[in-house]
Design a protein around this motif. Structure first.
Motif, PDB file in Angstrom:
ATOM      1  N   ASP A  61       0.824  -1.208   0.000  1.00  0.00           N
ATOM      2  CA  ASP A  61       0.000   0.000   0.000  1.00  0.00           C
ATOM      3  C   ASP A  61       0.868   1.272   0.000  1.00  0.00           C
ATOM      4  O   ASP A  61       0.441   2.314  -0.472  1.00  0.00           O
ATOM      5  CB  ASP A  61      -0.890   0.014   1.246  1.00  0.00           C
ATOM      6  N   VAL A  62       2.040   1.174   0.599  1.00  0.00           N
ATOM      7  CA  VAL A  62       2.950   2.318   0.682  1.00  0.00           C
ATOM      8  C   VAL A  62       4.350   1.843   0.334  1.00  0.00           C
ATOM      9  O   VAL A  62       4.768   0.757   0.748  1.00  0.00           O
ATOM     10  CB  VAL A  62       2.947   2.943   2.103  1.00  0.00           C
ATOM     11  N   GLY A  63       5.079   2.650  -0.433  1.00  0.00           N
ATOM     12  CA  GLY A  63       6.487   2.370  -0.698  1.00  0.00           C
ATOM     13  C   GLY A  63       7.359   3.369   0.041  1.00  0.00           C
ATOM     14  O   GLY A  63       7.072   4.565   0.051  1.00  0.00           O
ATOM     15  N   MET A  64       8.425   2.854   0.674  1.00  0.00           N
ATOM     16  CA  MET A  64       9.322   3.734   1.416  1.00  0.00           C
ATOM     17  C   MET A  64      10.738   3.569   0.884  1.00  0.00           C
ATOM     18  O   MET A  64      11.204   2.445   0.686  1.00  0.00           O
ATOM     19  CB  MET A  64       9.281   3.404   2.915  1.00  0.00           C
ATOM     20  N   THR A  65      11.401   4.685   0.651  1.00  0.00           N
ATOM     21  CA  THR A  65      12.793   4.661   0.207  1.00  0.00           C
ATOM     22  C   THR A  65      13.617   5.628   1.052  1.00  0.00           C
ATOM     23  O   THR A  65      13.070   6.424   1.803  1.00  0.00           O
ATOM     24  CB  THR A  65      12.925   5.113  -1.268  1.00  0.00           C
ATOM     25  N   GLY A  66      14.904   5.535   0.877  1.00  0.00           N
ATOM     26  CA  GLY A  66      15.783   6.579   1.378  1.00  0.00           C
ATOM     27  C   GLY A  66      16.030   7.551   0.248  1.00  0.00           C
ATOM     28  O   GLY A  66      15.224   7.658  -0.695  1.00  0.00           O
ATOM     29  N   ALA A  67      17.148   8.259   0.302  1.00  0.00           N
ATOM     30  CA  ALA A  67      17.573   9.124  -0.803  1.00  0.00           C
ATOM     31  C   ALA A  67      19.066   9.342  -0.633  1.00  0.00           C
ATOM     32  O   ALA A  67      19.513   9.770   0.426  1.00  0.00           O
ATOM     33  CB  ALA A  67      16.838  10.451  -0.790  1.00  0.00           C
ATOM     34  N   ASN A  68      19.814   9.011  -1.669  1.00  0.00           N
ATOM     35  CA  ASN A  68      21.264   9.263  -1.591  1.00  0.00           C
ATOM     36  C   ASN A  68      21.569  10.750  -1.669  1.00  0.00           C
ATOM     37  O   ASN A  68      22.453  11.253  -0.976  1.00  0.00           O
ATOM     38  CB  ASN A  68      21.985   8.525  -2.714  1.00  0.00           C
ATOM     39  N   PHE A  69      20.799  11.448  -2.520  1.00  0.00           N
ATOM     40  CA  PHE A  69      20.971  12.898  -2.664  1.00  0.00           C
ATOM     41  C   PHE A  69      19.616  13.505  -3.008  1.00  0.00           C
ATOM     42  O   PHE A  69      18.787  12.865  -3.651  1.00  0.00           O
ATOM     43  CB  PHE A  69      21.983  13.236  -3.771  1.00  0.00           C
ATOM     44  N   LEU A  70      19.424  14.753  -2.604  1.00  0.00           N
ATOM     45  CA  LEU A  70      18.214  15.512  -2.934  1.00  0.00           C
ATOM     46  C   LEU A  70      18.657  16.854  -3.485  1.00  0.00           C
ATOM     47  O   LEU A  70      19.497  17.527  -2.873  1.00  0.00           O
ATOM     48  CB  LEU A  70      17.358  15.720  -1.687  1.00  0.00           C
ATOM     49  N   THR A  71      18.100  17.252  -4.623  1.00  0.00           N
ATOM     50  CA  THR A  71      18.526  18.525  -5.198  1.00  0.00           C
ATOM     51  C   THR A  71      17.496  19.601  -4.876  1.00  0.00           C
ATOM     52  O   THR A  71      16.289  19.422  -5.108  1.00  0.00           O
ATOM     53  CB  THR A  71      18.710  18.411  -6.721  1.00  0.00           C
ATOM     54  N   ALA A  72      17.995  20.727  -4.364  1.00  0.00           N
ATOM     55  CA  ALA A  72      17.091  21.794  -3.918  1.00  0.00           C
ATOM     56  C   ALA A  72      16.415  22.484  -5.094  1.00  0.00           C
ATOM     57  O   ALA A  72      15.290  22.965  -4.973  1.00  0.00           O
ATOM     58  CB  ALA A  72      17.878  22.809  -3.101  1.00  0.00           C
ATOM     59  N   ASP A  73      17.076  22.508  -6.259  1.00  0.00           N
ATOM     60  CA  ASP A  73      16.523  23.301  -7.364  1.00  0.00           C
ATOM     61  C   ASP A  73      15.311  22.671  -8.016  1.00  0.00           C
ATOM     62  O   ASP A  73      14.387  23.354  -8.426  1.00  0.00           O
ATOM     63  CB  ASP A  73      17.613  23.578  -8.412  1.00  0.00           C
ATOM     64  N   THR A  74      15.278  21.317  -8.115  1.00  0.00           N
ATOM     65  CA  THR A  74      14.175  20.647  -8.820  1.00  0.00           C
ATOM     66  C   THR A  74      13.387  19.687  -7.928  1.00  0.00           C
ATOM     67  O   THR A  74      12.361  19.175  -8.347  1.00  0.00           O
ATOM     68  CB  THR A  74      14.720  19.839 -10.006  1.00  0.00           C
ATOM     69  N   GLY A  75      13.891  19.428  -6.737  1.00  0.00           N
ATOM     70  CA  GLY A  75      13.248  18.431  -5.874  1.00  0.00           C
ATOM     71  C   GLY A  75      13.533  17.011  -6.322  1.00  0.00           C
ATOM     72  O   GLY A  75      12.807  16.076  -5.975  1.00  0.00           O
ATOM     73  N   THR A  76      14.591  16.819  -7.101  1.00  0.00           N
ATOM     74  CA  THR A  76      14.941  15.488  -7.604  1.00  0.00           C
ATOM     75  C   THR A  76      15.661  14.687  -6.528  1.00  0.00           C
ATOM     76  O   THR A  76      16.501  15.213  -5.801  1.00  0.00           O
ATOM     77  CB  THR A  76      15.853  15.609  -8.840  1.00  0.00           C
ATOM     78  N   VAL A 126       5.196   1.171  -7.712  1.00  0.00           N
ATOM     79  CA  VAL A 126       4.042   0.266  -7.598  1.00  0.00           C
ATOM     80  C   VAL A 126       2.951   0.817  -6.679  1.00  0.00           C
ATOM     81  O   VAL A 126       1.795   0.950  -7.090  1.00  0.00           O
ATOM     82  CB  VAL A 126       4.498  -1.142  -7.149  1.00  0.00           C
ATOM     83  N   PRO A 127       3.232   1.166  -5.426  1.00  0.00           N
ATOM     84  CA  PRO A 127       2.153   1.713  -4.576  1.00  0.00           C
ATOM     85  C   PRO A 127       1.839   3.160  -4.965  1.00  0.00           C
ATOM     86  O   PRO A 127       2.671   3.835  -5.591  1.00  0.00           O
ATOM     87  CB  PRO A 127       2.750   1.650  -3.164  1.00  0.00           C
ATOM     88  N   ASP A 128       0.685   3.655  -4.562  1.00  0.00           N
ATOM     89  CA  ASP A 128       0.331   5.034  -4.923  1.00  0.00           C
ATOM     90  C   ASP A 128       0.818   6.055  -3.894  1.00  0.00           C
ATOM     91  O   ASP A 128       0.680   7.251  -4.094  1.00  0.00           O
ATOM     92  CB  ASP A 128      -1.179   5.173  -5.127  1.00  0.00           C
ATOM     93  N   THR A 129       1.386   5.575  -2.794  1.00  0.00           N
ATOM     94  CA  THR A 129       1.908   6.485  -1.777  1.00  0.00           C
ATOM     95  C   THR A 129       3.389   6.199  -1.564  1.00  0.00           C
ATOM     96  O   THR A 129       3.774   5.056  -1.297  1.00  0.00           O
ATOM     97  CB  THR A 129       1.154   6.315  -0.443  1.00  0.00           C
ATOM     98  N   HIS A 130       4.198   7.235  -1.680  1.00  0.00           N
ATOM     99  CA  HIS A 130       5.658   7.092  -1.551  1.00  0.00           C
ATOM    100  C   HIS A 130       6.137   7.980  -0.404  1.00  0.00           C
ATOM    101  O   HIS A 130       5.846   9.173  -0.371  1.00  0.00           O
ATOM    102  CB  HIS A 130       6.329   7.507  -2.867  1.00  0.00           C
ATOM    103  N   VAL A 131       6.851   7.363   0.531  1.00  0.00           N
ATOM    104  CA  VAL A 131       7.479   8.099   1.628  1.00  0.00           C
ATOM    105  C   VAL A 131       8.987   7.960   1.462  1.00  0.00           C
ATOM    106  O   VAL A 131       9.496   6.838   1.422  1.00  0.00           O
ATOM    107  CB  VAL A 131       7.052   7.561   3.006  1.00  0.00           C
ATOM    108  N   ALA A 132       9.686   9.088   1.369  1.00  0.00           N
ATOM    109  CA  ALA A 132      11.156   9.067   1.319  1.00  0.00           C
ATOM    110  C   ALA A 132      11.680   9.611   2.640  1.00  0.00           C
ATOM    111  O   ALA A 132      11.216  10.646   3.118  1.00  0.00           O
ATOM    112  CB  ALA A 132      11.679   9.900   0.164  1.00  0.00           C
TER     113      ALA A 132
END
Length: 736
Positions: free
Chosen positions: A198-213, A229-235
């Motif tokens: 129902d929910v997918g959770m990931t980390g993030a190696n890097f986050l860019t402030a300019d685009t939110g990538t 796959v799930p419709d809700t993503h928590v990073a």
């Protein structure tokens, strides 16, 4: 640390050496060699590291500004940003997201930050099923074990052990034996769980402030599946993961795989700008093209402070925030290669950089559990892709741990003999004694040979182990009654009459009081090459107290050295140093201990002994004045760890080769002795395990001469091979 505590720590280390050591050693050494091979293919590795370092320095300096920019960008993209003060705050927010989504199952890709906040346990307490989809993390979830490595969490487990685990948990129809069979079985099981998430959770190696990538760098495709796959993503990510722009990702993508696993690029580099612009997968309707689905997604970015913003304000821990979690410091660390993160790690993080993370996030008590496993060998400095001075972070934390200590019941024994600058009630007795080794060396030399007889007697050995934790299986090097300084002062004049250069041969504690012959050989070799040599009385460098985290004492020693050598530097003399760890003090550590006007001339004019000989030969001196090889003499040479970090190993190999010796070098990162480390009873078995890797290579070389450039290496190899190696200058000694 009490005798019982030392015994308990030694027992735990022995257990890990027996149960996990072989798998950890094989895999970390493979990753480490892969790093060497991969970065060698880069045109400008150091330039790339400088670029990455500059980006992290800028990002952490501007973190509040970038945090606001990232929040604004993601909210404009349609997502939500939540900055959590601590783990409990983050877990409550994530649990609320899961409740709003009426989630029964969360699928999760690998994330050390989610390990840090223990989100799995919190969601389980809310009756949410959390499934790790990274293969290593899933194996550990099934085994109910903690990660032992920040990139390869199950690095300590063998293929057979995983097969037995799957057999126990799933009772498969066919036995699983090969790596391919195990992987395909896991893939099928994990696919079923991802499909119903129902929910997918990931980390993030890097986050860019300019685009939110967000950049996700993985070796498996599970992170992409958890996102799409799930419709809700928590990073979930630490606030330090923000970099200014998408363009800033390039050096990190180039470096992270090479530094961690030795891959030129990892299998998956995914750049998402969530909420992603694609429909969710309807597994019940496989015939309808996915592009025909409706796009209705939620994205929540949970940024974790949990002590990081306080670390940003701490001048010594701040560098920890530059860490990109590549694991290079773990893979290159000789101690980690033997025991892994279950010994060399805290609540979440492991390896050299873990001390900074655990001290900043969990506190000094957690860091104190494993901080001493960093011996300051400095091999991680070269390996770190953002050039973090990890040994200094470990030293500072050790100093802070010392400040919170209360000595011990035997402290009165050394109060009059240990003129250190620390608070009497701070470091442990063991650390105070080893930190004040110069005082012991002076006493031992003045009373030799009585001191040597006492040091090798069984009752004294028992007493030293009982009170100081000095392992009885180690023997102290013999103290010499005639020091190098006395020998140089009293000898007949043989100096060159018209020298081209003048040097001060620094009489380090070990050469002056114990390994005097290598000092004599150095004087004879330099004079044979036309150099005037003086050996004045100069204080110890401060390396022993620094290694014990006694920074005030180390600073006092540094000030004494600078004062004693200043007149010679003013006269234009060069400073030649035999002991590599002392040269590392002069050219590196002193930058943090001395004012610039004292540090800079000393650093600029100090040289390692064979480096200096190399320079003389390059400028016309004749190798024939030294002892050259008779015919086809062979040498097995082990370079000191800090000598390698200073890129000085090649000079010794070149000089020996020019003098006709056929040289084989070891490739181990450290001998395992590391000053006092191998003498401590709680670490003796680990020290010997590390050393055995070196001993094996030296035995295999089967050379006519075994040479080592550092005192610790000499002691360790002597114990392992029952024959003490010589310093290279002793082989080149014209008087040999």
């Amino acid at each position: 640390m009490s005798t019982d505590s030392r015994a308990a720590k030694a027992a735990r280390i022995r257990e890990l050496l027996d149960t996990e050591g072989e798998a950890v050693a094989t895999n970390t050494r493979g990753f480490n060699q892969g790093r060497y091979d991969s970065v060698a293919r880069l045109e400008d590795y150091e330039g790339l590291k400088d670029e990455a370092r500059a980006i992290k320095e800028d990002a952490i300096e501007r973190l509040p500004e970038l945090l606001d920019e990232l929040t604004e960008t993601i909210e404009e993209n349609g997502g939500t940003v939540y900055v959590a003060e601590d783990a409990a705050d983050a877990n409550e927010y994530i649990a609320d997201v899961c409740a709003d989504a009426e989630a029964d199952r969360v699928v999760k890709s690998k994330s050390m930050t989610s390990e840090e906040i223990e989100v799995n346990d919190h969601l389980h307490s809310r009756d949410v099923d959390v499934v790790e989809t990274d293969l290593g993390e899933w194996v550990l979830q099934l085994a109910d074990e903690a990660p032992s490595h920040i990139v390869a969490p199950a690095i300590h487990k063998s293929r057979q052990g995983i097969a037995e685990l799957f057999e126990e948990r799933f009772d498969p129809d066919e036995p699983l034996e090969t790596a391919e069979e195990l992987t395909m079985f896991a893939r099928e099981k994990l696919g079923e769980r991802i499909e119903g998430a129902d929910v997918g959770m990931t980390g993030a190696n890097f986050l860019t402030a300019d685009t939110g990538t967000m950049a996700l760098v993985t070796s498996e495709g599970n992170a992409r599946k958890s996102v799409t796959v799930p419709d809700t993503h928590v990073a979930v990510a630490g606030v330090e993961k923000i970099v200014p722009s998408v363009e800033d990702l390039r050096p990190f993508v180039e470096l992270i795989g090479r530094s961690g696993t030795g891959q030129d690029i990892t299998s998956y580099v995914s750049l998402f700008t969530p909420p992603i612009d694609s429909p969710t997968v309807d597994f019940d309707d496989p015939d309808t093209p996915i592009t025909d689905g409706e796009i209705d997604r939620e994205f929540h970015l949970v940024l974790i402070d949990n002590g990081r913003l306080a670390m940003r304000e701490d001048p010594d821990l701040k560098e920890t925030l530059y860490c990109i979690r590549c694991s290079a410091c773990s893979n290159t660390c000789a101690n980690f290669q033997s025991v892994g993160g279950h010994a060399f790690g805290g609540e979440t993080y492991s390896g050299g950089i873990a001390t900074g993370w655990e001290a900043g996030i969990e506190g000094l008590d957690t860091a104190a559990e494993f901080n001493d496993l960093c011996t300051g060998c400095s091999r991680c400095v070269e390996a770190c892709p953002v050039k973090i001075d990890i040994p200094w972070i470990n030293t500072v934390v050790r100093n802070r741990i010392n400040e919170g200590g209360n000595g011990g019941r035997f402290d009165f024994l050394v109060n009059g003999l240990s003129p250190d600058a620390e608070d009497d009630a701070s470091p442990t007795l063991q650390k105070r004694v080893f930190g004040n080794f110069e005082t012991l060396a002076k006493l031992g030399s003045a009373t030799a040979p009585l001191s040597n007889w006492m040091a090798h007697s069984r009752p004294v050995g028992w007493l030293l182990e009982r009170t100081l934790g000095v392992d009885h299986r180690r023997e102290f090097p013999a103290f010499r009654r005639q020091t190098l300084v006395k020998w140089a002062r009293d000898r007949d004049g043989t100096a060159p009459t018209d020298p081209e250069r003048r040097v001060v041969l620094y009489p380090d504690v070990y050469t002056n009081y114990m390994l005097v012959e290598r000092g004599k050989a150095a004087v004879r070799a330099l004079e044979a090459l036309g150099v005037a040599v003086e050996v004045p009385s100069v204080p110890g460098s401060g390396r022993p107290p620094l290694s014990q985290g006694m920074i005030d004492t180390a600073r006092a020693k540094a000030e004494g050295v600078a004062e004693a050598l200043d007149p010679y530097l003013e006269d234009g003399d060069d400073i030649v140093v035999i002991e590599p760890s002392d040269l590392a003090m002069f050219t590196g550590d002193y930058e943090r201990l001395l004012p610039a006007e004292d540090y800079e001339p000393l650093a600029a004019n100090s040289y390692e002994l064979i480096e200096y000989v190399y320079g003389l030969l390059e400028n016309g001196a004749s190798p024939e004045t030294l002892s050259v090889a008779d015919s086809s003499e062979t040498v097995a040479y082990h370079s000191h760890c800090q000598q390698r970090t200073m890129s000085l190993e090649a000079h010794t190999v070149a000089v020996l080769t020019e003098c006709g010796y056929d040289v084989t070098t070891s490739d181990v990162e450290c001998c395992g002795m590391a000053g006092s480390f191998g003498y401590k009873s709680q670490y003796y078995d680990l020290s010997m395990d590390v050393g055995e890797n070196l001993a094996g290579q030296l035995r295999e070389a089967d050379a006519d001469h075994v040479l080592a450039s550092g005192t610790s290496c000499t002691d360790q190899i002597g114990d392992l091979l029952a024959s003490e190696p010589r310093h290279p200058i002793e082989l080149l000694d014209p008087a040999r």
